[in-house]
Design an enzyme around this catalytic site. Structure first.
Site, short mmCIF file in Angstrom:
data_model
loop_
_atom_site.label_atom_id
_atom_site.label_comp_id
_atom_site.label_asym_id
_atom_site.label_seq_id
_atom_site.Cartn_x
_atom_site.Cartn_y
_atom_site.Cartn_z
NE ARG A 61 10.33 -0.46 -22.53
CZ ARG A 61 8.58 -1.43 -22.60
NH1 ARG A 61 8.89 -2.34 -22.48
NH2 ARG A 61 7.20 -0.56 -23.39
CG HIS A 65 7.15 1.47 -18.58
ND1 HIS A 65 6.48 0.35 -19.56
CD2 HIS A 65 8.20 2.40 -18.74
CE1 HIS A 65 6.84 1.28 -20.73
NE2 HIS A 65 7.88 2.06 -20.32
CG ASN A 95 3.45 -1.66 -18.11
OD1 ASN A 95 4.04 -1.12 -18.81
ND2 ASN A 95 3.31 -1.01 -17.20
CG HIS A 194 15.15 4.40 -26.43
ND1 HIS A 194 14.46 4.40 -26.99
CD2 HIS A 194 15.18 3.52 -25.16
CE1 HIS A 194 13.47 4.44 -26.55
NE2 HIS A 194 13.67 3.71 -25.03
C1 HEM Z 1 10.59 8.83 -24.95
C2 HEM Z 1 9.32 8.31 -24.92
C3 HEM Z 1 9.39 6.61 -25.07
C4 HEM Z 1 9.25 6.02 -25.93
C5 HEM Z 1 8.13 5.95 -26.72
C6 HEM Z 1 9.82 4.63 -25.38
C7 HEM Z 1 9.32 3.41 -25.75
C8 HEM Z 1 9.80 1.75 -26.32
C9 HEM Z 1 9.58 1.06 -26.71
C10 HEM Z 1 8.15 0.90 -28.04
C11 HEM Z 1 9.99 0.03 -26.41
C12 HEM Z 1 10.30 -1.77 -27.27
C13 HEM Z 1 9.26 -2.27 -26.05
C14 HEM Z 1 8.89 -3.35 -26.32
O1 HEM Z 1 8.79 -3.90 -27.54
O2 HEM Z 1 8.46 -4.30 -25.64
C15 HEM Z 1 11.24 0.79 -25.64
C16 HEM Z 1 12.28 -0.25 -24.78
C17 HEM Z 1 13.42 0.29 -23.89
N1 HEM Z 1 13.05 1.41 -23.32
FE1 HEM Z 1 11.73 3.30 -23.79
N2 HEM Z 1 10.44 4.58 -23.98
C18 HEM Z 1 11.27 5.76 -24.45
C19 HEM Z 1 11.84 6.84 -23.30
C20 HEM Z 1 12.34 5.92 -22.27
C21 HEM Z 1 13.18 6.13 -21.76
C22 HEM Z 1 12.99 7.66 -20.04
C23 HEM Z 1 13.62 4.77 -20.56
C24 HEM Z 1 14.80 4.80 -19.34
C25 HEM Z 1 14.89 6.35 -18.80
C26 HEM Z 1 13.54 3.68 -21.79
C27 HEM Z 1 14.11 2.95 -21.78
C28 HEM Z 1 13.87 1.40 -22.03
C29 HEM Z 1 14.63 0.59 -22.69
C30 HEM Z 1 16.41 0.17 -21.70
C31 HEM Z 1 14.60 0.07 -23.39
C32 HEM Z 1 14.54 -1.94 -23.54
C33 HEM Z 1 14.11 -2.64 -22.83
C34 HEM Z 1 14.02 -4.24 -22.81
O3 HEM Z 1 14.73 -4.69 -23.92
O4 HEM Z 1 13.64 -5.67 -22.19
N3 HEM Z 1 12.92 4.30 -22.60
N4 HEM Z 1 11.32 1.80 -25.88
#
Ligand code: HEM
Ligand SMILES: *[C@@H]1O[C@H](CO)[C@@H](O)[C@H](O)[C@H]1NC(C)=O
Ligand SMILES: *[C@@H]1O[C@H](CO)[C@@H](O)[C@H](O)[C@H]1NC(C)=O
Length: 321
Positions: A61, A65, A95, A194
């Protein structure tokens, strides 16, 4: 600091002479200057994931970002400096209290500096760490084009405006990725990350209480640890992938087919719209997902490199000028 910045200027000269924007980065960029960089990054990422498996997800992630704000330039790593009024991206809404892994990047940078001082950019380290995390969690691997420069600036406002939020509809997701040169197909493939990691309740509360396109038993399960009334339980975590939270696989898409996406922005990919067919294909064909994901990560890694910049000594601060 000249010795730390020469390679980026050289890169710029090559870029101007070659007139070939797509040739900017190269998978053999450090072949002579730091042949062991990939081994060092991989070993450090492996030990971080061994200490905490979620860190792999967090590092994937972090790359996303970084790349969506000023391009993949490590701008996200710069700390705020109250004394000078410098404001970085760490406190931007998407972030703040959410992005993780900064200490692991510091550790990787320290280990890389030990073998090749002043040579490898923080932006390249972030790109390699995302690749290694994906592979170590069971996902695909790929050759990472390298040679990024680290920015001397950051933009909290761009982080706020350009990163998509979890309440986004499909139109919005396609537009935000389109703004970065990424197709709807890239967006749907990249969302497959995800398949690992966690979300805080505040980011999925509206989906599990207000949306109709969710499996009722799944909604009930998630409501147990995410109370309806904010700010109760705001920071409580749930896995993004209800089936196989520890493995980088294609289960994310299978979840969407049975309306078990955790975020509103996940479930809109399979809700009667333009991405339904692709979600079905990724759910049925893990190899297709793996190949498309790797391709899309390389493409995301090419977003808007700065034409100048530096190799930071410390990923958190701009070098002295
Ligand atoms: C399509 C639009 C996307 C949205 C709206 C989105 C939104 C989010 C949100 C809200 C979270 C949880 C954050 C939290 O609660 O602290 C999350 C986690 C995550 N996102 Fe996304 N995301 C998107 C696309 C992506 C992309 C493109 C990637 C990487 C290529 C990605 C990788 C991740 C990963 C791996 C997590 C888990 C992180 C952790 O456990 O520390 N996401 N995302
Ligand atoms: C970031 O989160 C902290 C709480 O950890 C909060 O005090 C601060 O106001 C937040 N920053 C912004 C810019 O929202
Ligand atoms: C998608 O969301 C945007 C911003 O919230 C809104 O303006 C737009 O009307 C929505 N589009 C659809 C098709 O719901």
């Amino acid at each position: 600091m000249a010795s730390r910045t020469w390679h980026c200027w050289l890169l710029l000269v090559f870029f101007l002479l070659s007139d070939d924007a797509s040739g900017q980065l190269s998978t053999s960029y450090y072949a002579d200057s730091c042949p062991s960089v990939e081994k060092v990054v991989h070993a450090t990422v492996a030990s971080a994931i061994q200490a905490e498996r979620r860190m792999g997800a967090s590092l994937i992630r972090l790359f996303f970002h970084d790349c969506f704000v000023q391009g993949c330039d490590a701008s996200i790593l710069l700390d705020d400096v109250p004394a000078t009024g410098f404001v970085g991206e760490k406190t931007a809404a998407p972030n703040n209290n959410s992005v993780r892994g900064y200490e692991v990047i510091d550790q990787i940078k320290a280990n890389v500096e030990d073998v090749c001082p002043g040579v490898v950019s923080c932006a390249d380290i972030v790109a390699l760490a995302a690749r290694d995390s994906t592979a170590l969690l069971g996902g695909p691997s790929w050759a990472v084009p390298l040679g990024r420069c680290d920015s001397t600036t950051a933009s909290r406002s761009e982080a706020n405006s350009d990163l998509p939020g979890p309440g986004s509809n499909l139109t919005m997701l396609i537009a935000r990725f389109g703004n970065k040169g990424l197709s709807p197909r890239d967006m749907t493939a990249l969302s497959g990350s995800h398949t690992v990691g966690f979300s805080q309740c505040t980011n999925f509360r509206a989906h599990i209480y207000n949306d109709a396109n969710i499996d009722p038993s799944f909604a009930a399960l998630r409501r147990r640890a995410c109370p309806a009334a904010a700010p109760n339980g705001d920071t409580n975590l749930a896995p993004l992938d209800v089936q196989t939270q520890n493995a980088f696989d294609n289960a994310y898409y299978g979840n969407l087919l049975v309306r078990r996406g955790l975020l509103h922005s996940d479930q809109v990919l399979f809700n009667g719209g333009s991405q339904d067919a692709l979600v079905r294909q990724y759910a049925a064909n893990p190899a297709l997902f793996a190949a498309d994901f790797a391709k899309a990560m390389v493409k995301m890694g090419n977003i808007g490199q700065p034409s100048d910049g530096e190799v930071r000594c410390d990923c958190r601060v701009v070098n002295d000028s």
